[in-house]
Each structure stands twice: as C-alpha cells, then as structure tokens.
Design an enzyme around this catalytic site. Sequence first.
Site, PDB file in Angstrom:
ATOM      1  N   HIS A   1      65.504  -5.336 -24.465  1.00 24.79           N
ATOM      2  CA  HIS A   1      64.153  -5.273 -25.029  1.00 24.79           C
ATOM      3  C   HIS A   1      63.187  -5.909 -24.022  1.00 24.79           C
ATOM      4  O   HIS A   1      63.576  -6.830 -23.294  1.00 24.79           O
ATOM      5  CB  HIS A   1      64.141  -6.037 -26.361  1.00 24.79           C
ATOM      6  CG  HIS A   1      62.832  -5.981 -27.074  1.00 24.79           C
ATOM      7  ND1 HIS A   1      61.815  -6.872 -26.816  1.00 24.79           N
ATOM      8  CD2 HIS A   1      62.366  -5.123 -28.006  1.00 24.79           C
ATOM      9  CE1 HIS A   1      60.770  -6.571 -27.564  1.00 24.79           C
ATOM     10  NE2 HIS A   1      61.086  -5.508 -28.299  1.00 24.79           N
ATOM     11  N   PRO A   2      61.934  -5.449 -23.965  1.00 24.14           N
ATOM     12  CA  PRO A   2      60.999  -5.984 -22.958  1.00 24.14           C
ATOM     13  C   PRO A   2      60.770  -7.493 -23.023  1.00 24.14           C
ATOM     14  O   PRO A   2      60.322  -8.088 -22.057  1.00 24.14           O
ATOM     15  CB  PRO A   2      59.690  -5.236 -23.247  1.00 24.14           C
ATOM     16  CG  PRO A   2      60.088  -4.038 -24.030  1.00 24.14           C
ATOM     17  CD  PRO A   2      61.373  -4.342 -24.725  1.00 24.14           C
ATOM     18  N   ARG A   3      61.090  -8.117 -24.158  1.00 21.05           N
ATOM     19  CA  ARG A   3      60.923  -9.564 -24.276  1.00 21.05           C
ATOM     20  C   ARG A   3      62.044 -10.323 -23.537  1.00 21.05           C
ATOM     21  O   ARG A   3      61.957 -11.524 -23.362  1.00 21.05           O
ATOM     22  CB  ARG A   3      60.895  -9.938 -25.762  1.00 21.05           C
ATOM     23  CG  ARG A   3      60.697 -11.395 -26.070  1.00 21.05           C
ATOM     24  CD  ARG A   3      59.306 -11.875 -25.709  1.00 21.05           C
ATOM     25  NE  ARG A   3      59.172 -13.329 -25.887  1.00 21.05           N
ATOM     26  CZ  ARG A   3      59.564 -14.237 -24.995  1.00 21.05           C
ATOM     27  NH1 ARG A   3      60.124 -13.856 -23.859  1.00 21.05           N
ATOM     28  NH2 ARG A   3      59.401 -15.523 -25.233  1.00 21.05           N
ATOM     29  N   LYS A   4      63.079  -9.594 -23.126  1.00 23.12           N
ATOM     30  CA  LYS A   4      64.219 -10.265 -22.487  1.00 23.12           C
ATOM     31  C   LYS A   4      64.074 -10.212 -20.961  1.00 23.12           C
ATOM     32  O   LYS A   4      63.036  -9.818 -20.451  1.00 23.12           O
ATOM     33  CB  LYS A   4      65.532  -9.639 -22.954  1.00 23.12           C
ATOM     34  CG  LYS A   4      65.608  -9.403 -24.459  1.00 23.12           C
ATOM     35  CD  LYS A   4      65.458 -10.680 -25.287  1.00 23.12           C
ATOM     36  CE  LYS A   4      65.143 -10.351 -26.730  1.00 23.12           C
ATOM     37  NZ  LYS A   4      66.088 -10.706 -27.689  1.00 23.12           N
ATOM     38  N   ILE A   5      65.141 -10.567 -20.241  1.00 19.56           N
ATOM     39  CA  ILE A   5      65.034 -10.713 -18.785  1.00 19.56           C
ATOM     40  C   ILE A   5      64.995  -9.364 -18.071  1.00 19.56           C
ATOM     41  O   ILE A   5      64.270  -9.180 -17.100  1.00 19.56           O
ATOM     42  CB  ILE A   5      66.220 -11.567 -18.275  1.00 19.56           C
ATOM     43  CG1 ILE A   5      66.045 -13.006 -18.755  1.00 19.56           C
ATOM     44  CG2 ILE A   5      66.375 -11.483 -16.774  1.00 19.56           C
ATOM     45  CD1 ILE A   5      65.078 -13.833 -17.938  1.00 19.56           C
TER      46      ILE A   5
END
Length: 384
Positions: free
Chosen positions: A179-183
Amino acid sequence: MSRVDVMQPWLGEEEIEAVAAVLRSGWVAQGPRVAEFERRFATSQHAAHAVATSSCTTALQLALTVAGVRPGDDVVVPSYSFIATANAPTYLGARPVFADVSAETGNLTAETVAAALTPRTTAVILVDQGGVPADLDAVREVCDPLGIVVVEDAACGAGSTYRGRPVGAGAEIAAWSFHPRKILTTGEGGMLTTSRPEWAERARRLREHAMSVSAADRHASLVSPPESYDEVGFNFRMTDLQAAVGIVQLERLPEVVARRRELAAVYVKAVAEIDGLRAVADPDWGTCNFQSFWVEVSTGSTTERAYGLDREGLLVALAEAGISARRGIMAAHRQPAYADAAGEALPVTERLTDNTVILPLFHQLSDSEQARVIDVLREGGVRR
Ligand SMILES: *Cc1c(COP(=O)(O)O)cnc(C)c1O
C-alpha cells in the site's frame, strides 16, 4: 507557506515505463511479471518462497489458512495495529485475542504473548509495527514448543532488519503490504513469504480460486489440461501491472531505507534534547526502516517532565505551521467492531495510542522541511 505531507510514495519514470511495457505486452493480469516480482522479493528478503497477493490483508488471511487456523480457534494479536491484523483471524471464524505491547517498540513480546495464550490458541500474529522489528526468536521460543504458529505481519517491515537479516527471514510465514503508506508500493498489493514449500503451494492455489491449473499454465498450452477445484479458494491475485511497479520499487529499497534512516537520526537527535518527548528508536536486536516515525508526548503522569503541549495540542501546532502529522497507531479493541472481543487490560497500548504522534518522514522530505517540523517540536516544549 508550503504544506509538508506526513508521507509520500517515491515513484519515478522507471515505474511509468514498466507499466507501459506491461500494457504493450497485452498480458495485464497475474502472469510473468508477478512471477518475477515473487522471485526477486524472495531473494531480497531471504525467504524460501514468495506468493504475491492483492494486499497484506489477503496475505494474512491466506497465511492463517495454510497454517491450519480453524473456526473457533484463538489467535493472539496486538490491538495496537492497523485493524487488518485483527480482521484476518475474524475472516476465518477464529477469535482475535488482544495482547499488550512493549512501550519501547510498540510490539508484542514473549511475556505479553504468553499471558494471552489459551488452550485454543493456534497462532499469533506478530507485527513489526511501523517497521520496528519485533523480537521474533523470543516469541517463537514461547510458541514453537506448543505448536502455535507465529505469523509475522511485516506489512510495514520491508528494509528493517532482525539479528542481521531482513525481518521475516526467520519466520515460518510472513505477510507484507505494498500500500502507498508503506515502504514499497504497487498501488495496492501484498506478499506472503514462507519457509515451507507445502504452505507456499497451497497459498498459490488458494489465491487463484484453488484452481489446479493456473491461468498462466493454461495460457502456455494450446489445449489446456482440465482443471479441478479441490477446496473453496479466493481471488487474491496481484496484476502484472502492479508487479511491474513492485520490481522497480524493490530496486529502490536500499536507497529509500538509507534516506529514511538519515532523516530519522536527525529527528532522534533533536527529540533527545526536548523534555517530555520520546522518539522511536532501533531495538537492541535490529534496525528500523522508520516506516512510521513516532514520538510519545509525556503527560507528566510518570517521572519524566511533561511536554509543553498534550498530543492534540502538538497536532494543532504542527497543522498551524502547515505540517501534516497523524495520531499514533490505533487500538483495535476500542473500535465498535471489536467491542465484544476478549482480552486483558491493555495499558501500554492505550498509553501509546493516546500519546503518540507520527511525524512527516519520506524519501523526498527535504532537510529544510524537516527543520520546520523540528522547530515546532522545540517551541511546543516550552512550558506555557
Ligand atoms: C497496512 C497494514 C496492513 C494492511 O495492509 P494492506 O496491504 O493495506 O491490506 C496489515 N497490517 C499492518 C500492521 C499494517 O500496517
């Protein structure tokens, strides 16, 4: 005054080119790029087998399934996590049992897991919260002799290390998020890694309707062999469009982690000089990718001096300076969906969830933007 975001994915022309190439190839669903991404991810994370999925949530659901979790079982999870961690056992008809976390790491420990075990516990989901590596060996020492499977939720963990290896490398089974919130990001997407070939094989089938012949294999032959469906599966596939992005993102991982650690070191140094703030830090057994850089705002109820503002006050001060920050990790046991869930009191979970702030930290964050954040932290520390 320009706005400072809390997080931005780092995507470049290489990702755009990779997606365009997949579109031109005409094969856009799960196919050769997914297979290549799996091979490369397994190599980079020191995993024997990698199975790409549509998300970390679906990877967790598959992981619990192939690990043998059954309806009515108990699965120990931290409440202090994104809601997907608690949802995964719930999907299987199992019961999430919440355990408390360590104030230093935000992760379950051998002690908190041991305190939450019941005769019906068949699995534990051990989260590397915000990219802080959990002490996997200590938790496995409690669980392995009891035949309890430890599933590592490494949604936030890519690029963190545990005892000199990538997180997840020592797990029987682990789940990852893109997900874009991850690395690393593929828009949406996930991965299951495992040391057990039979678990990998079953997960591979289950993600594709439990079909005995994969779509890729059917495509490879003119007269496709007949397929069978021996159990009820799912559509948890990743697309080749996503995997093509993931392959490029994976190459960026060392650079992304190096920059994040550089920015984190600046925050850590600044926060150490401010009374009443405590920053997340590397534990003794590993290194963080600082997927979420959090500070705890002391309320003064403990022996330390209180910070000048409470958590909500700090969020307002940051917002007034054009800086986007976030309240810390949620506590699932406080959500209406889990109002009836079992578990002991969770004092550390509640302390962290009520008093932490996640600060801006991402690859493109400039030194001057970070300095603006630190100025607000310093000003907020002045007693009024
Ligand atoms: C983000 C996250 C998930 C869910 O990941 P998705 O890929 O969005 O399904 C699960 N567990 C943790 C700890 C997370 O942070």
